[in-house]
Every structure is written in structure tokens, then in C-alpha cells.
Design a protein around this motif. Structure first.
Motif, PDB file in Angstrom:
ATOM      1  N   LEU A   1       5.730   6.421   0.012  1.00  0.00           N
ATOM      2  CA  LEU A   1       6.382   5.175   0.405  1.00  0.00           C
ATOM      3  C   LEU A   1       5.424   4.020   0.197  1.00  0.00           C
ATOM      4  O   LEU A   1       4.210   4.195   0.116  1.00  0.00           O
ATOM      5  CB  LEU A   1       6.783   5.219   1.876  1.00  0.00           C
ATOM      6  N   MET A   2       6.018   2.862   0.089  1.00  0.00           N
ATOM      7  CA  MET A   2       5.231   1.649   0.001  1.00  0.00           C
ATOM      8  C   MET A   2       5.848   0.648   0.968  1.00  0.00           C
ATOM      9  O   MET A   2       7.068   0.485   0.994  1.00  0.00           O
ATOM     10  CB  MET A   2       5.298   1.094  -1.436  1.00  0.00           C
ATOM     11  N   ALA A   3       4.984   0.069   1.753  1.00  0.00           N
ATOM     12  CA  ALA A   3       5.478  -0.910   2.720  1.00  0.00           C
ATOM     13  C   ALA A   3       5.808  -2.209   2.000  1.00  0.00           C
ATOM     14  O   ALA A   3       5.063  -2.621   1.111  1.00  0.00           O
ATOM     15  CB  ALA A   3       4.414  -1.149   3.781  1.00  0.00           C
ATOM     16  N   VAL A   4       6.883  -2.793   2.374  1.00  0.00           N
ATOM     17  CA  VAL A   4       7.296  -4.020   1.711  1.00  0.00           C
ATOM     18  C   VAL A   4       7.133  -5.198   2.655  1.00  0.00           C
ATOM     19  O   VAL A   4       6.661  -6.269   2.281  1.00  0.00           O
ATOM     20  CB  VAL A   4       8.752  -3.907   1.215  1.00  0.00           C
ATOM     21  N   LYS A   5       7.564  -4.971   3.896  1.00  0.00           N
ATOM     22  CA  LYS A   5       7.532  -6.070   4.875  1.00  0.00           C
ATOM     23  C   LYS A   5       6.542  -5.740   5.993  1.00  0.00           C
ATOM     24  O   LYS A   5       6.297  -4.559   6.280  1.00  0.00           O
ATOM     25  CB  LYS A   5       8.933  -6.255   5.476  1.00  0.00           C
TER      26      LYS A   5
ATOM     27  N   GLU B   1       0.840  -1.189   0.000  1.00  0.00           N
ATOM     28  CA  GLU B   1       0.000   0.000   0.000  1.00  0.00           C
ATOM     29  C   GLU B   1       0.878   1.242   0.000  1.00  0.00           C
ATOM     30  O   GLU B   1       1.923   1.289   0.625  1.00  0.00           O
ATOM     31  CB  GLU B   1      -0.899  -0.014   1.240  1.00  0.00           C
ATOM     32  N   GLU B   2       0.440   2.221  -0.731  1.00  0.00           N
ATOM     33  CA  GLU B   2       1.193   3.480  -0.769  1.00  0.00           C
ATOM     34  C   GLU B   2       0.726   4.401   0.335  1.00  0.00           C
ATOM     35  O   GLU B   2      -0.467   4.436   0.659  1.00  0.00           O
ATOM     36  CB  GLU B   2       0.980   4.177  -2.120  1.00  0.00           C
ATOM     37  N   PHE B   3       1.657   5.111   0.862  1.00  0.00           N
ATOM     38  CA  PHE B   3       1.263   6.146   1.835  1.00  0.00           C
ATOM     39  C   PHE B   3       2.286   7.280   1.763  1.00  0.00           C
ATOM     40  O   PHE B   3       3.337   7.193   1.138  1.00  0.00           O
ATOM     41  CB  PHE B   3       1.125   5.553   3.228  1.00  0.00           C
ATOM     42  N   GLU B   4       1.885   8.363   2.442  1.00  0.00           N
ATOM     43  CA  GLU B   4       2.710   9.557   2.339  1.00  0.00           C
ATOM     44  C   GLU B   4       3.251   9.927   3.706  1.00  0.00           C
ATOM     45  O   GLU B   4       2.548   9.840   4.710  1.00  0.00           O
ATOM     46  CB  GLU B   4       1.877  10.712   1.780  1.00  0.00           C
ATOM     47  N   VAL B   5       4.522  10.292   3.699  1.00  0.00           N
ATOM     48  CA  VAL B   5       5.135  10.786   4.941  1.00  0.00           C
ATOM     49  C   VAL B   5       5.539  12.236   4.674  1.00  0.00           C
ATOM     50  O   VAL B   5       6.161  12.530   3.658  1.00  0.00           O
ATOM     51  CB  VAL B   5       6.375   9.950   5.321  1.00  0.00           C
ATOM     52  N   THR B   6       5.145  13.127   5.577  1.00  0.00           N
ATOM     53  CA  THR B   6       5.441  14.544   5.388  1.00  0.00           C
ATOM     54  C   THR B   6       6.235  15.057   6.564  1.00  0.00           C
ATOM     55  O   THR B   6       5.945  14.732   7.730  1.00  0.00           O
ATOM     56  CB  THR B   6       4.124  15.337   5.258  1.00  0.00           C
ATOM     57  N   PHE B   7       7.295  15.773   6.213  1.00  0.00           N
ATOM     58  CA  PHE B   7       8.077  16.464   7.248  1.00  0.00           C
ATOM     59  C   PHE B   7       7.815  17.941   7.011  1.00  0.00           C
ATOM     60  O   PHE B   7       8.075  18.453   5.902  1.00  0.00           O
ATOM     61  CB  PHE B   7       9.568  16.166   7.103  1.00  0.00           C
ATOM     62  N   SER B   8       7.278  18.625   8.025  1.00  0.00           N
ATOM     63  CA  SER B   8       6.994  20.044   7.806  1.00  0.00           C
ATOM     64  C   SER B   8       7.652  20.890   8.872  1.00  0.00           C
ATOM     65  O   SER B   8       7.845  20.484  10.012  1.00  0.00           O
ATOM     66  CB  SER B   8       5.488  20.304   7.768  1.00  0.00           C
TER      67      SER B   8
END
Lengths: 261, 602
Positions: free
Chosen positions: B90-94, B38-45
Motif C-alpha cells: 500500500l501507499m499512503a495518499v492522504k 511511502e510504500e508499506f506492507e500489510v499482512t493478514f495471516s
């Protein structure tokens, strides 16, 4: 009886004089002489090519003379053939080594050649010695040796038969001096003949030739030589000639590229 | 320090603290629990202008895109708020629980770190591992690792050579190829490798537009374009590395739909993406030393050589053009000037080099011409030797030699005025230059036939001997004379004939004058004197008897003795009385004959 004897001795003396004088006086046939004169006239009229052929005709008929060689050299010089001019000047020089005109013309003709080879400096005594043995021509030396030896004999004969003590003394010392002269001349003559026997020289005739290190066309070229240069000939081998320059360089060229003096 | 200073210092410190309090750097994830694949987004602000952002390591996740940076600036009631955010897809692999490390950023010289982020990954659909790009041999660059795997699979650069194993100097074609499956908005080349260790020549692309081709690479279809093509000539042997080419692309990507509208129309976002081609190593073999020809000048390839000459016959000092043309394919531009053996006497100028070399994908080919200007300075026949042009043929792996024909040149005499070279004319020569040759000799020549020189001829030796012979003769004569004259009696007897002859001659004179008396006297004296000398009889003993005895002792015949005595008697008588019966002439003849006879016999 007495008259007969004196007459005979006079006749003998006459023969003797004739024998000495005869070779000195020209014995050439009129033909060669007149051709020579004709050549000189052609030269004076600036017909140099014709002069060349006239002089060559004399040489072709087997006659040799320093004057003919010299005049032929001059004619070649005027036609611009410097190597040929030098060849005949050198031939003339060989016959008459003491002649200043010949020496001078050799020097002038040499200015028109390309190669200037500085001779190896020679020990002055050798130079003097060569100058001495080349002072007079072989024929002059030959006549001189005969005349000197004859006068030496006459001096000693006078010494033998004279009654006067003064004449006896004078003729003795004269004889000794004349004898030394005769021997010297004979020796010089011998040396000159020997000199020309061992000193073979040649004039380069090819416009420009490469001197090889060996008598082989594929061998390395050592230096380049141009027409008109006088070289010493060390030896000949199968169409090749080993030459030596006055500066000491040696190498091989084809025999056709040079003419021997 | 005054109080004012303290207040100012405090105020400054406080301000700083105040700002620091206001700066917040935080990390947030779009989901705290994701499934694998699954794709997800990580944001650093951060609520400030920061720089030197460094992301944490996303272990266990695949980066699909990012960082995507966005800045916003809001001004509310005069107070300005700046915020910057960096987001990653990002996409989780494990499966498992993962904690991101802290990201860091520097604001006004101060470094801030984010709070760690915890993500729980639950089992979802499997991630296709095989389709991912194989790991290159060299360690991947950091930033590339941080790229989303999705893009790195669909947009990459490759360096391709047509040969990987070459000889030193053998040409190879290097192509940097762009493989893409995404649409590229803009591209820019950042860095072109130096290609150290190679001599390189770019292939000029005349077509301005990029040509796209379809190519299948590792089972996938790509649009492929050639970014750059270069022909390389390895300068030395060994493993030569071709550094990567670096490019930046702006890629248009489908953005995840956030709203219904987005989902309906589709949203795109432009992503900046840096790409490096993986480095490449070319193995370069040294040229074999075995069989290396002598005149080898480093030509590698397939060549032909030909020579031409513009004229074969000319005059001295005229110019001559010799052209050596080497054509073929290979390192033509690197070929050193071949060694040509021109005649040593030719003036030679440096060659004019003309290249007609084309560079295309198959390599460098064409021709290189060496044009030599030659000036023969002297007449003669010359030869330009055949040239042997050696090259290494990589196809056969051997050295080969192309032979070029030689030429024969005939140089005729040129203008003589130009031809004279006064080199090294010394003082003596200069002095002579103004002189002309001496005139011919006009006196009669001393001509002689060849081989008949006076010196050394037979005549010469004969004449040379005359002097010594005369001397030797004189010497012999003197010796003989001395011996002859040593006995006075013998000398006297020898001279008797002569004295008698003198008397007889005198007598003959008297006879012609008819002076008979004196005539007889002379004959008488002559005979007596002769006999006295001849027979060696002193004058005192001289008489008829002693003469006769002496003559008889010498065995002369009686008739002669008798005649002699008679004549002597007659002469003696004639001095006193006239002679009859015999003429004076007869007497004279008789006396003469007697003397001859005695002379003969004694």
C-alpha cells in the motif's frame, strides 16, 4: 307450237340441274389437282418435306380445301413440326367440322404439345349445340339448303296442280316437313358462319413464351405457354394479341408468337 | 441416552473448541507510522487453511500490489502447523490516522475476523495524482480496485474500434490491445466477450509470435500487442456494448529489498494480476429508410457486381451456368441471395455459393459468387433480365445500385424424345398414345379459290332463290290460269284454233291418201267447228248468213269473209261433186290461211 314449249321447259330444267351440280363438281384447274396427287404420292413414299412443299404450292396458288389442309397437317406431323401440323389440322377442321379423321388427328397431335389446359366445364346443352352446328361443313350445308328449298317448292307446286286428293294431301305435308328442314339448315349454316366469325383461334409457335398481363414487354408475366397450344384470340392491338386459354386464363403475347387459324 | 454418549458429545464439542482456540487470524503492518507516498506492507495471516478471504477496504491508500498469498507448513515434533498470509503493498495518499476494517476468512466453515489496524500517516512527498489512470465511465470492478495502482497503470487492456459511429451492417474492426510497461512472464485469456448484437469474424493471425509495438498512450510509452482482432457487423441499431475481455498475467516485479543481499542482487517476485478491459459502446445508426431500393437485401459496403453466362446458344434440356459475382468490401457473407428474374420456363436450381473473402485489419473484402444451374426445357429465344444489385454505401450514406448486364439466350430444339412431357395424361390420352394419325385423304379434293367459297357466293343465293321462284311462278300461273278458265265461252273460243288445227291436220292426212271426199269433209268440219267455237254461235244457228253477220259485227274485212264463204261453199259442193278449177292443196292452204287470219285479228 306445243312441242316448242315442252322443249324449252326441259332445257330450263337441265340448266337448273347443271347450276346446282356445277359447284359441287370440282372446278379446279388440272394443275392444282395433279399437284395434290403428287403430294399424296410423296407422302406415301415418306418424302414428307417434299409433300409439305407440294401441298403448300396448292395453298400458295390460292386454292383451299379441307383435304389439302389435312394432308399438309399430316406431312408436318411426320416431319415433327407439331405446331404447324396443328395449325393446318385446325384449318381443315374449320372447313369440315364434322370430319372424324381431322378431329382424331388433332387429338393425337395435341398429345405432343406441352401445355395441357383443362377446359372450363361447359353446360351440356352448349356442347350439344356446338356439336350440331359444326356437324357439317358450310358448303355441304349450303348445297343442302338449296336442294331442300327446291324440293319444298316442288312439293308445293305439286300440291297446287294435282287433281288427286291423296297426292294433294301427301305433297302438302311433305312440303311442310321439307320447309322446316330447309329453314333449320339455313339457320345452322348461319350459326356456323357466325361461330367462325367470332371464334378466332391461334396456335402458339414460339417454343416457350411468357404471357404478359399487358401489351407491354416490361409488364408482369402471367404464365408461360408453349408451342402447339391452341388459344382463343380476343383482340389484337399494335403487334400484340390478347389470348384466352380454355381454362379461362387471359393475357397478351406478341402476334409473331402465334399464327391464326 | 447412556453416559457413553454424553462423554462422546462432550469430547466432540471440546475438540471443536480446542481447534477454534488454536486458529488465529491477525493483521499486521510493516510500519505503524508512514509518510504519504511511502510504500508499506500489510499482512493478514492465519494459522490454518482458510478460504474466502476478503480484504478490508483500504480507504485513503493506494493498492500497489497484492494480494500476494504465501503458505507455509512446518512440522515440529509431529504436530503440524499451517500458516497462510495475504500481503498487500500500500501507499499512503492522504495524511491522517486511518483504521483498516476487519478482513475476514473462513476456516472449517467458521468465519474469523482480524483485529482492526491503525496507521498514522504523516506528511511526506506528494503523490502524483495526474498520472493515475482516469476512472472509466463504468464502475470499476471490486477486484480491480484492489489492485495496486502501480500495476494498473503499467499493464492494462483496451478495446479499440476503428469506428464508433456506424450504420447497421457496416463493418468495423475491434482490437483488444494489451498495453504494458512491465515484463510479463505468462498470460492467459480468461474470458472472451460474446459480442452480442454483432455478427463477428475473427481475423486470423498467421504469425504465431506476438508482435510488440511501441505506442505512446496518454503521454507514456508502452509496449503494445494486439491480443485479438475481430471484424464486427452490427446486427441491429442502437448502442451496442462490447463486453470486456478478461486476462490473467503473471508479472515479474521488483520486490522490496529486505536484506542487504536482496538490495544488492535485486529481488523479484512474480505477481498474478487479473486485468479486464473497460467496456466499450458502439453507436449503431439504422439504415435510412429514404431511398431504400426495392431489391435491397442488406448489403452494406462498397460493391461491384458482374454476371457471366457460360453459353448463349444451346439445345433444350442442356445445362446452362449463370454466375453472379459480387465483389468489394463489406458484409459479403451476410448478403442474401439476390433476386434474379430467370425465364419462367427455365428449370432453376438453388445457387452454389462460393466465397473468396479475406478478413484483415481493414475489414472483410473479396467476392461472393452465386452459381445458378439452369436447364431450358423448350426452344425459343429467352432473356435473362439485367440484375440490379443494391447496397448501402456507408461512405456516402446513400443507397447505390450496381447494374449487371442481361443476356439473350437462344435455345434450339433439343432431342425430341426428351422434350415430350406427358403431364396430366388422362385416360383418354393414354388410350390415344398407341394410335397414330389417320392417313391422308386421297380422294379428289373439293378445291376452290380462296374467297370463292360456295357458301355466301352470288351463285349460292341465286340457286337458293330458284325453289321459291319456281313456287311463286307456279302460284302466279295457277292464278292466271284460274282467271282465264273461269269463262267457258272464252275458253271455247281460245280452244277453237286448236280444234281447227286438229281437223286440218286430219284433212292433210286424207289428202296425202288421195281421199278427197273425206278431205273436204274434214276441212268443212274444221272451219265450221272453228267458227262455231270462235264466234260462240250454237250449232243450231250455225249457217253462212249468221257467220257472215257475226264476222261483219266483229269488223273483219269483207275480202276475208268472202273468201271464207267461198271456201265453205266449195267444201260443201265437193262433198257431192268433184271440184274443178282449184286443187285440194289450194283449198287446204286457203282454209289454213283464213283460220290464221281470223286468229290473228280476233
Amino acid at each position: 307450237m306445243k312441242l316448242k314449249i315442252s322443249f324449252n321447259s326441259l332445257r330450263l330444267f337441265q340448266y337448273l340441274i347443271l347450276l346446282i351440280i356445277l359447284p359441287l363438281v370440282s372446278t379446279a384447274e388440272d394443275g392444282a389437282d395433279s399437284i395434290f396427287k403428287k403430294g399424296n404420292e410423296q407422302f406415301a413414299k415418306r418424302k414428307y418435306e417434299e409433300a409439305v412443299s407440294s401441298y403448300q404450292k396448292i395453298l400458295n396458288s390460292g386454292y383451299r380445301s379441307a383435304a389439302v389442309y389435312f394432308n399438309l397437317g399430316n406431312a408436318y406431323y411426320r416431319t415433327g413440326d407439331i405446331p404447324s401440323a396443328l395449325l393446318y389440322y385446325e384449318k381443315a377442321h374449320k372447313l369440315d367440322p364434322g370430319d372424324e379423321d381431322i378431329k382424331m388427328n388433332i387429338q393425337i397431335a395435341n398429345l405432343k404439345t406441352v401445355d395441357k389446359t383443362d377446359p372450363v366445364p361447359e353446360f351440356f346443352l352448349f356442347r350439344w349445340w356446338r356439336g350440331l352446328i359444326l356437324l357439317l361443313s358450310l358448303n355441304t350445308l349450303a348445297v343442302l339448303s338449296i336442294v331442300f328449298l327446291l324440293f319444298t317448292s316442288l312439293s308445293f307446286v305439286t300440291y297446287l296442280f294435282t287433281q288427286s286428293v291423296a297426292v294433294k294431301k301427301a305433297s302438302f305435308y311433305t312440303g311442310i316437313v321439307l320447309f322446316v328442314f330447309s329453314i333449320t339448315i339455313l339457320f345452322l349454316q348461319n350459326r356456323q358462319a357466325h361461330y367462325f366469325n367470332i371464334h378466332h383461334e391461334a396456335i402458339i409457335f414460339s417454343g416457350s413464351g411468357t404471357v404478359k398481363s399487358e401489351p407491354d414487354p416490361s409488364s408482369k408475366g402471367v404464365f408461360v405457354i408453349h408451342s402447339g397450344t391452341k388459344v382463343g384470340v380476343d383482340k389484337k392491338d399494335d403487334g400484340w394479341m390478347k389470348i384466352k386459354l380454355p381454362n379461362g386464363n387471359t393475357g397478351w403475347i406478341r402476334e409473331t408468337d402465334a399464327k391464326e387459324i | 441416552m447412556t453416559l457413553r454418549h454424553y462423554i462422546l458429545l462432550f469430547a466432540l464439542f471440546f475438540t471443536n473448541w480446542l481447534y477454534a482456540q488454536n486458529t488465529r487470524f491477525s493483521a499486521s503492518a510493516s510500519k505503524s507510522e508512514v509518510a504519504t507516498g511511502e510504500e508499506f506492507e500489510v499482512t493478514f495471516s492465519v494459522n490454518a487453511n482458510g478460504d474466502r478471504f476478503s480484504p478490508p477496504e483500504f480507504n485513503g491508500f493506494q493498492v500497489l500490489g497484492g494480494p500476494n498469498m504465501s503458505s507455509s507448513m512446518t512440522s515440529i515434533n509431529g504436530s503440524m502447523t499451517v500458516s497462510t498470509s495475504y500481503s498487500y503493498y500500500l501507499m499512503a495518499v492522504k495524511e491522517g490516522t486511518f483504521t483498516f476494517g476487519a478482513a475476514s476468512i473462513s476456516v472449517n466453515g467458521k468465519t474469523y475476523k482480524t483485529n482492526p489496524l491503525r496507521i498514522r500517516v504523516v506528511k511526506g512527498r506528494p503523490v502524483p495524482q495526474g498520472s493515475s489512470r482516469p476512472a472509466p465511465a463504468v464502475p470499476q470492478e471490486d477486484f480491480e480496485e484492489s489492485q495496486p495502482e502501480k500495476l494498473s497503470n503499467s499493464l492494462f487492456l483496451r478495446a479499440v474500434t476503428d469506428k464508433n459511429n456506424v450504420y447497421q451492417g457496416q463493418q468495423l474492426t475491434l482490437s483488444f490491445k494489451l498495453y504494458t510497461r512491465v515484463s510479463i512472464v505468462e498470460s492467459q485469456v480468461d474470458k472472451i466477450p460474446d459480442l452480442n448484437g454483432f455478427w463477428s469474424e475473427d481475423i486470423k493471425n498467421t504469425n504465431q509470435n506476438v508482435e510488440w509495438k511501441e505506442e505512446t498512450y496518454k503521454g507514456k510509452q508502452y509496449h503494445v500487442a494486439v491480443v485479438k482482432q475481430t471484424i464486427l457487423f452490427p446486427e441491429h441499431s442502437g448502442n451496442l456494448r462490447i463486453d470486456p475481455v478478461e486476462m490473467t498475467f503473471i508479472v515479474r516485479q521488483k520486490a522490496p529489498a529486505r536484506t542487504l543481499m536482496d538490495e544488492f542482487f535485486g529481488t523479484y517476485e512474480d505477481v498474478k494480476y487479473k486485468v479486464k478491459s473497460p467496456p466499450l459502446t458502439v453507436r449503431v445508426k439504422p439504415l435510412p429508410t429514404a431511398g431504400k431500393p426495392q431489391g435491397f437485401t442488406g448489403a452494406v459496403g462498397q460493391f461491384k457486381a458482374e454476371a457471366s453466362l457460360d453459353k448463349k446458344e444451346l439445345k433444350a434440356n442442356e445445362a446452362l451456368n449463370y454466375t453472379l459475382k459480387i465483389s468489394g468490401s463489406g458484409n459479403l457473407k451476410l448478403i442474401k441471395e439476390p433476386v434474379i428474374n430467370f425465364p419462367a420456363d427455365f428449370e432453376k436450381y438453388d445457387p452454389k455459393i462460393t466465397d473468396a473473402i479475406t478478413m484483415n485489419t481493414s475489414g472483410a473484402s473479396g467476392s461472393r459468387s452465386y452459381n445458378y444451374l439452369l436447364i431450358p426445357r423448350h426452344e425459343g429465344d429467352f432473356a435473362i433480365e439485367p440484375v440490379r444489385f443494391s447496397y448501402f454505401n456507408p461512405a456516402s450514406g446513400r443507397y447505390e445500385t450496381a447494374s449487371v448486364q442481361g443476356f439473350e439466350i437462344k435455345v434450339n430444339k433439343g432431342n425430341p424424345s426428351e422434350n415430350v412431357v406427358y403431364s396430366g395424361a388422362g385416360k383418354q390420352d393414354v388410350k390415344l398414345l398407341n394410335k397414330d394419325i389417320s392417313y391422308i385423304k386421297t380422294a379428289e379434293p373439293d378445291l376452290y379459290k380462296e374467297g370463292k367459297e360456295f357458301h355466301g357466293s352470288v351463285w349460292y343465293y341465286l340457286l337458293l332463290l330458284t325453289g321459291p321462284l319456281i313456287f311463286a311462278g307456279a302460284l302466279l300461273y295457277r292464278q292466271w290460269d284460274k282467271k282465264n278458265n273461269s269463262d267457258p265461252l272464252k275458253v271455247k273460243s281460245r280452244k277453237a284454233g286448236k280444234i281447227a288445227a286438229r281437223h286440218l291436220a286430219n284433212a292433210q292426212k286424207q289428202l296425202s291418201e288421195n281421199n278427197s271426199k273425206v278431205f273436204y269433209e274434214e276441212v268443212f268440219k274444221g272451219l265450221y267447228g272453228y267458227l262455231s267455237d270462235k264466234l260462240n254461235i250454237p250449232a243450231a244457228n250455225l249457217n253462212k248468213e249468221s257467220i257472215a253477220a257475226e264476222l261483219q259485227a266483229k269488223a273483219l274485212d269483207d275480202r276475208l269473209i268472202r273468201q271464207l264463204l267461198e271456201t265453205l261453199d266449195l267444201c260443201e259442193m265437193a262433198r257431192f261433186a268433184p271440184v274443178t278449177g282449184i286443187s285440194a292443196n289450194e283449198v287446204f292452204e286457203k282454209a289454213k290461211n283464213i283460220i290464221y287470219e281470223i286468229e290473228d285479228k280476233l
